[in-house]
Write a protein that holds these residues in place. Structure first.
Motif, short mmCIF file in Angstrom:
data_model
loop_
_atom_site.label_atom_id
_atom_site.label_comp_id
_atom_site.label_asym_id
_atom_site.label_seq_id
_atom_site.Cartn_x
_atom_site.Cartn_y
_atom_site.Cartn_z
N LYS A 282 -1.07 -6.76 -24.25
CA LYS A 282 -2.24 -6.05 -23.71
C LYS A 282 -1.78 -4.90 -22.83
CE LYS A 282 -3.21 -9.00 -19.66
NZ LYS A 282 -4.25 -9.87 -19.04
N ILE A 283 -2.51 -3.79 -22.95
CA ILE A 283 -2.22 -2.58 -22.19
C ILE A 283 -3.50 -2.14 -21.50
CG2 ILE A 283 -1.47 -0.18 -22.30
CD1 ILE A 283 0.15 -0.88 -24.79
N LEU A 284 -3.44 -1.96 -20.22
CA LEU A 284 -4.62 -1.57 -19.46
C LEU A 284 -5.05 -0.16 -19.83
CD1 LEU A 284 -6.55 -2.47 -17.16
CD2 LEU A 284 -4.98 -1.33 -15.56
N ALA A 285 -6.35 0.05 -20.00
CA ALA A 285 -6.89 1.38 -20.30
C ALA A 285 -6.45 2.37 -19.22
CB ALA A 285 -8.40 1.32 -20.37
N TYR A 286 -6.11 3.59 -19.64
CA TYR A 286 -5.57 4.55 -18.70
C TYR A 286 -6.59 4.97 -17.64
CZ TYR A 286 -7.91 8.67 -20.76
OH TYR A 286 -8.84 9.59 -21.18
N THR A 287 -7.85 4.66 -17.87
CA THR A 287 -8.89 5.00 -16.90
C THR A 287 -9.10 3.92 -15.84
OG1 THR A 287 -10.52 4.05 -18.43
CG2 THR A 287 -10.16 6.43 -18.55
N LYS A 288 -8.37 2.81 -15.95
CA LYS A 288 -8.54 1.68 -15.03
C LYS A 288 -7.37 1.61 -14.05
CE LYS A 288 -12.18 0.31 -17.36
NZ LYS A 288 -13.55 0.33 -16.82
N GLU A 289 -7.64 1.04 -12.89
CA GLU A 289 -6.61 0.85 -11.88
C GLU A 289 -6.03 -0.55 -12.01
OE1 GLU A 289 -5.32 2.91 -9.77
OE2 GLU A 289 -6.64 4.63 -10.15
N ALA A 290 -4.71 -0.63 -12.09
CA ALA A 290 -4.06 -1.94 -12.25
C ALA A 290 -4.29 -2.86 -11.06
CB ALA A 290 -2.57 -1.73 -12.47
N THR A 291 -4.60 -2.27 -9.90
CA THR A 291 -4.80 -3.07 -8.69
C THR A 291 -6.25 -3.52 -8.52
OG1 THR A 291 -5.11 -1.02 -7.42
CG2 THR A 291 -2.88 -1.95 -7.49
N ALA A 292 -7.12 -3.13 -9.43
CA ALA A 292 -8.53 -3.52 -9.31
C ALA A 292 -8.66 -5.04 -9.39
CB ALA A 292 -9.36 -2.86 -10.40
N GLY B 257 -9.74 3.96 -25.70
CA GLY B 257 -8.84 3.02 -26.35
C GLY B 257 -7.78 3.70 -27.19
N PHE B 258 -8.19 4.65 -28.03
CA PHE B 258 -7.23 5.37 -28.88
C PHE B 258 -6.26 6.17 -28.02
CE2 PHE B 258 -5.46 7.93 -32.17
CZ PHE B 258 -5.80 7.37 -33.39
N ALA B 259 -6.78 6.84 -27.00
CA ALA B 259 -5.93 7.65 -26.13
C ALA B 259 -4.92 6.78 -25.39
CB ALA B 259 -6.79 8.42 -25.13
N THR B 260 -5.35 5.62 -24.93
CA THR B 260 -4.44 4.71 -24.23
C THR B 260 -3.28 4.31 -25.14
OG1 THR B 260 -6.21 3.84 -22.82
CG2 THR B 260 -4.25 2.46 -23.09
#
Length: 215
Positions: A70-80, A155-158
């Motif tokens: 799994k890869i977090l979407a680039y628009t999301k913060e990993a610390t959320a 999703g595609f961009a990520t």
């Protein structure tokens, strides 16, 4: 004369009745066809939101000790603190290159891809809504298209911004990172997207590449 006039009136009345009957049956046939098409589409995508949510949860399970990453979407913060399964894409690495650098949002990416939905009633492997190659993928013959990640769905961009030149991935995208609840053209709302993506090349703004350059 009166007899002839009476026959003309009867013929005119009969003609009008036939025209009205034809119009009636044409209208009802159209309505029946329209209803049949709507019913078919409803059956094809019955419980679609629920099925796609279930698919996302299944991908998340596979990413926990399974064959997906799994890869977090680039628009999301990993610390959320409130991240959900639908905030990630899920990746199966089909081919992995030795390259180590990845595109950024403003780079141009040359990709070959196939996009399809999760399985439905008529499409056991998922409905293919777009593709640049037919049958099996081949690096030397597959068609290609140029994309800039920042202009694509999240999703595609990520996926592109985590790939390396020469990688080929199968990417599972929750609908929240695709076309959302409204869909697009032949893609219904609430549709998760599955892509097979090969990154052929990428370059920075201002650089150029020959047309249809492959590995």
């Amino acid at each position: 004369m009166k007899s002839e006039e009476l026959r003309r009136k009867k013929r005119a009345a009969w003609t009008w009745r036939m025209l009205l009957c034809a119009a009636f049956f044409t209208l009802h046939a159209t309505l029946f066809t329209s209803c049949s098409e709507e019913n078919t589409e409803e059956e094809e995508y019955a419980n679609w939101q629920e099925r796609n949510n279930g698919a996302t949860d299944h991908w998340a399970v596979q990413a926990n000790g399974g064959n997906l990453t799994k890869i977090l979407a680039y628009t999301k913060e990993a610390t959320a603190s409130n991240l959900k399964n639908s905030d990630y894409i899920y990746v199966e690495r089909i081919e992995t290159s030795s390259n180590t650098e990845s595109p950024i949002a403003t780079d141009t990416c040359r990709v070959s891809y196939r996009g399809y939905l999760i399985p439905s009633k008529s499409y056991k492997e998922g409905y293919v809504f777009d593709q640049t190659f037919l049958n099996g993928f081949d690096w030397t013959t597959a068609g290609a298209v140029d994309f800039i990640p920042q202009g694509l769905t999240v999703g595609f961009a990520t996926a592109l911004m985590n790939m390396h030149k020469g990688d080929r991935w199968r990417v599972y995208v929750p609908y929240q990172l695709g076309y959302g609840t409204s869909g697009l053209r032949s893609i219904p709302g609430y549709s998760n997207l599955v892509f097979e993506i090969a990154l052929l090349d990428y370059w920075h703004p201002g650089d150029k590449r020959p047309m249809f350059k492959s590995r």
